[in-house]
Motif scaffolding. Structure first.
Motif, PDB file in Angstrom:
ATOM      1  N   VAL A 135       0.856  -1.174   0.000  1.00 48.93           N
ATOM      2  CA  VAL A 135       0.000   0.000   0.000  1.00 48.93           C
ATOM      3  C   VAL A 135       0.901   1.236   0.000  1.00 48.93           C
ATOM      4  O   VAL A 135       1.904   1.274   0.716  1.00 48.93           O
ATOM      5  CB  VAL A 135      -0.960  -0.008   1.210  1.00 48.93           C
ATOM      6  CG1 VAL A 135      -0.199  -0.071   2.521  1.00 48.93           C
ATOM      7  CG2 VAL A 135      -1.910   1.178   1.173  1.00 48.93           C
TER       8      VAL A 135
ATOM      9  N   GLU B 235       1.001  -0.827  -6.461  1.00 48.16           N
ATOM     10  CA  GLU B 235       0.259  -0.736  -5.206  1.00 48.16           C
ATOM     11  C   GLU B 235      -0.734  -1.880  -5.108  1.00 48.16           C
ATOM     12  O   GLU B 235      -1.422  -2.217  -6.079  1.00 48.16           O
ATOM     13  CB  GLU B 235      -0.486   0.586  -5.086  1.00 48.16           C
ATOM     14  CG  GLU B 235      -1.243   0.698  -3.758  1.00 48.16           C
ATOM     15  CD  GLU B 235      -1.809   2.076  -3.493  1.00 48.16           C
ATOM     16  OE1 GLU B 235      -1.979   2.409  -2.297  1.00 48.16           O
ATOM     17  OE2 GLU B 235      -2.072   2.807  -4.455  1.00 48.16           O
TER      18      GLU B 235
ATOM     19  N   ASN C 168      -3.441  -2.996  -1.938  1.00 45.55           N
ATOM     20  CA  ASN C 168      -3.966  -2.720  -0.603  1.00 45.55           C
ATOM     21  C   ASN C 168      -4.819  -3.893  -0.159  1.00 45.55           C
ATOM     22  O   ASN C 168      -5.809  -4.239  -0.829  1.00 45.55           O
ATOM     23  CB  ASN C 168      -4.787  -1.422  -0.644  1.00 45.55           C
ATOM     24  CG  ASN C 168      -5.254  -0.976   0.732  1.00 45.55           C
ATOM     25  OD1 ASN C 168      -5.176  -1.715   1.709  1.00 45.55           O
ATOM     26  ND2 ASN C 168      -5.752   0.243   0.804  1.00 45.55           N
TER      27      ASN C 168
ATOM     28  N   LEU D 279      -6.955  -4.009   1.991  1.00 44.90           N
ATOM     29  CA  LEU D 279      -8.296  -3.567   2.367  1.00 44.90           C
ATOM     30  C   LEU D 279      -9.107  -3.074   1.171  1.00 44.90           C
ATOM     31  O   LEU D 279     -10.215  -2.562   1.338  1.00 44.90           O
ATOM     32  CB  LEU D 279      -8.203  -2.468   3.433  1.00 44.90           C
ATOM     33  CG  LEU D 279      -7.416  -2.853   4.694  1.00 44.90           C
ATOM     34  CD1 LEU D 279      -7.419  -1.704   5.693  1.00 44.90           C
ATOM     35  CD2 LEU D 279      -7.977  -4.116   5.335  1.00 44.90           C
ATOM     36  N   ASN D 280      -8.572  -3.236  -0.029  1.00 44.98           N
ATOM     37  CA  ASN D 280      -9.300  -2.870  -1.239  1.00 44.98           C
ATOM     38  C   ASN D 280      -8.993  -3.893  -2.320  1.00 44.98           C
ATOM     39  O   ASN D 280      -7.953  -3.830  -2.986  1.00 44.98           O
ATOM     40  CB  ASN D 280      -8.910  -1.462  -1.708  1.00 44.98           C
ATOM     41  CG  ASN D 280      -9.661  -1.035  -2.966  1.00 44.98           C
ATOM     42  OD1 ASN D 280     -10.572  -1.734  -3.419  1.00 44.98           O
ATOM     43  ND2 ASN D 280      -9.277   0.094  -3.526  1.00 44.98           N
ATOM     44  N   LEU D 281      -9.900  -4.841  -2.503  1.00 45.94           N
ATOM     45  CA  LEU D 281      -9.665  -5.943  -3.433  1.00 45.94           C
ATOM     46  C   LEU D 281     -10.313  -5.705  -4.800  1.00 45.94           C
ATOM     47  O   LEU D 281     -10.426  -6.622  -5.606  1.00 45.94           O
ATOM     48  CB  LEU D 281     -10.180  -7.254  -2.839  1.00 45.94           C
ATOM     49  CG  LEU D 281      -9.551  -7.666  -1.505  1.00 45.94           C
ATOM     50  CD1 LEU D 281     -10.043  -9.044  -1.083  1.00 45.94           C
ATOM     51  CD2 LEU D 281      -8.034  -7.643  -1.572  1.00 45.94           C
ATOM     52  N   ASN D 282     -10.738  -4.486  -5.066  1.00 47.22           N
ATOM     53  CA  ASN D 282     -11.313  -4.152  -6.369  1.00 47.22           C
ATOM     54  C   ASN D 282     -10.193  -3.798  -7.344  1.00 47.22           C
ATOM     55  O   ASN D 282      -9.990  -2.645  -7.695  1.00 47.22           O
ATOM     56  CB  ASN D 282     -12.304  -2.990  -6.229  1.00 47.22           C
ATOM     57  CG  ASN D 282     -13.500  -3.360  -5.386  1.00 47.22           C
ATOM     58  OD1 ASN D 282     -14.050  -4.451  -5.499  1.00 47.22           O
ATOM     59  ND2 ASN D 282     -13.920  -2.433  -4.523  1.00 47.22           N
ATOM     60  N   TRP D 283      -9.461  -4.823  -7.766  1.00 42.70           N
ATOM     61  CA  TRP D 283      -8.335  -4.603  -8.665  1.00 42.70           C
ATOM     62  C   TRP D 283      -8.825  -4.484 -10.098  1.00 42.70           C
ATOM     63  O   TRP D 283      -9.787  -5.148 -10.500  1.00 42.70           O
ATOM     64  CB  TRP D 283      -7.345  -5.776  -8.579  1.00 42.70           C
ATOM     65  CG  TRP D 283      -6.901  -6.110  -7.193  1.00 42.70           C
ATOM     66  CD1 TRP D 283      -6.825  -5.257  -6.130  1.00 42.70           C
ATOM     67  CD2 TRP D 283      -6.481  -7.389  -6.717  1.00 42.70           C
ATOM     68  NE1 TRP D 283      -6.368  -5.922  -5.023  1.00 42.70           N
ATOM     69  CE2 TRP D 283      -6.157  -7.234  -5.335  1.00 42.70           C
ATOM     70  CE3 TRP D 283      -6.339  -8.641  -7.297  1.00 42.70           C
ATOM     71  CZ2 TRP D 283      -5.703  -8.288  -4.559  1.00 42.70           C
ATOM     72  CZ3 TRP D 283      -5.881  -9.696  -6.526  1.00 42.70           C
ATOM     73  CH2 TRP D 283      -5.563  -9.521  -5.170  1.00 42.70           C
TER      74      TRP D 283
ATOM     75  N   GLY E 136      -7.733  -8.538   6.043  1.00 41.03           N
ATOM     76  CA  GLY E 136      -7.585  -8.178   4.640  1.00 41.03           C
ATOM     77  C   GLY E 136      -6.552  -9.032   3.940  1.00 41.03           C
ATOM     78  O   GLY E 136      -6.712  -9.388   2.764  1.00 41.03           O
TER      79      GLY E 136
ATOM     80  N   THR F  74      -7.099 -11.372   0.721  1.00 39.15           N
ATOM     81  CA  THR F  74      -6.231 -11.236  -0.445  1.00 39.15           C
ATOM     82  C   THR F  74      -5.698 -12.592  -0.881  1.00 39.15           C
ATOM     83  O   THR F  74      -5.696 -12.924  -2.078  1.00 39.15           O
ATOM     84  CB  THR F  74      -5.072 -10.277  -0.141  1.00 39.15           C
ATOM     85  OG1 THR F  74      -5.596  -9.001   0.239  1.00 39.15           O
ATOM     86  CG2 THR F  74      -4.171 -10.105  -1.353  1.00 39.15           C
TER      87      THR F  74
END
Length: 284
Positions: A132, A160, A162, A164-168, A196, A200
């Motif tokens: 991140v 990057e 993250n 906590l954000n898996l909307n790749w 998270g 992932t």
């Protein structure tokens, strides 16, 4: 997360020489013993020197040196800007087992300042180094790769990712799915990040490709008044996350008695986990 300042033991226990820049960062020299496959035989007048048994006569104490920019101490949410023991344990495992990483596409999660990714780049075909992007960590990783180009054999991608954000993006998902070896060191230290991280891994291991994950960490023990006992809460939370989700994974503990190339205290509380996804018959 806690606002307390934390400092990695690596900075004090290894006596790495450091130079402090104007921006407050340090550059430490991480010395390592070169494994035999990295040492070129010495020659005199173009003739290879051999010993009395006709074996190649090489200096098996030859040393390498990585120059790593990092912070000396940080708030808990910025610990990736430091170097921790797990990164060096994983680096030792890589150097001890070159066949696992040779010519592979390797993804590192939570790479911090990039030390482990740099070491695996000695061997791999491609390295996708991710974290991140806080505290300009991706810029530090890029600078650290540039400082150590003499050792690097791989194509390098610094991106990057993250937990906590898996909307790749679709193109990114396809790209990292090509990685068959996944590395992570020192990413188990916070409840939200641990959750998270497990999500992932779930996304990465839900793949048509056979993948292997190596996770290095140090169990951090604390005394709790609730149980009146000493526990390693973050490590235990990580195991619970895996157990409660009932993943179709094969998990094993790797013995940490492999050779030590870097200088650090390999304490008994260090853990190296190996996780593999199990492909169903339709995927085989």
């Amino acid at each position: 997360m806690s606002l307390y300042t934390v400092t990695s033991e690596i900075f004090t226990e290894n006596q790495n020489s450091s130079v402090v820049f104007k921006n407050g960062n340090a550059i430490s020299s991480f010395v390592f013993k070169c494994p035999s496959y990295m040492i070129k035989p010495k020659s005199t007048n173009s003739n290879i020197i051999q010993d009395s048994d006709d074996d190649l006569d090489i200096d098996r104490q030859e040393e390498g040196r990585l120059l790593i920019e990092h912070h000396i101490s940080t708030k808990l949410q910025h610990v990736g800007l430091q170097v921790w023991r797990g990164a060096l344990l994983l680096a030792d495992y890589i150097l001890s087992n070159p066949d696992i990483f040779q010519n592979k596409v390797v993804l590192e999660l939570g790479a911090g300042v990039g030390l482990t990714s740099i070491v695996v780049s000695f061997l791999a075909k491609e390295v996708i180094c991710t974290d991140v992007d806080i505290g300009e960590i991706l810029k530090i990783i890029r600078r650290n790769f540039i400082r150590n180009t003499v050792y690097i054999k791989s194509k390098i991608y610094i991106k990057e990712l993250n937990f906590l954000n898996l909307n790749w993006p679709t193109f990114y998902t396809k790209r990292i799915d090509e990685a068959t070896v996944i590395l992570a060191a020192d990413v188990i230290y916070d409840e939200n990040i641990t959750g998270g991280f497990v999500q992932t891994l779930e996304k990465l291991l839900n793949s048509k490709y056979q993948k292997v994950v190596y996770i290095a960490l140090e169990k951090r023990y604390v005394f709790t008044t609730v149980n009146m006992d000493t526990t390693a809460p973050m490590y235990e939370d990580f195991l619970k996350c895996i157990e409660t989700r009932n993943f179709n994974w094969h998990i094993e503990y790797v013995k940490i008695d492999f050779p030590q190339y870097f200088k650090y205290d390999r304490v008994k509380h260090m853990i190296l986990l190996k996780i593999e996804n199990k492909l169903n018959e339709e995927q085989l």
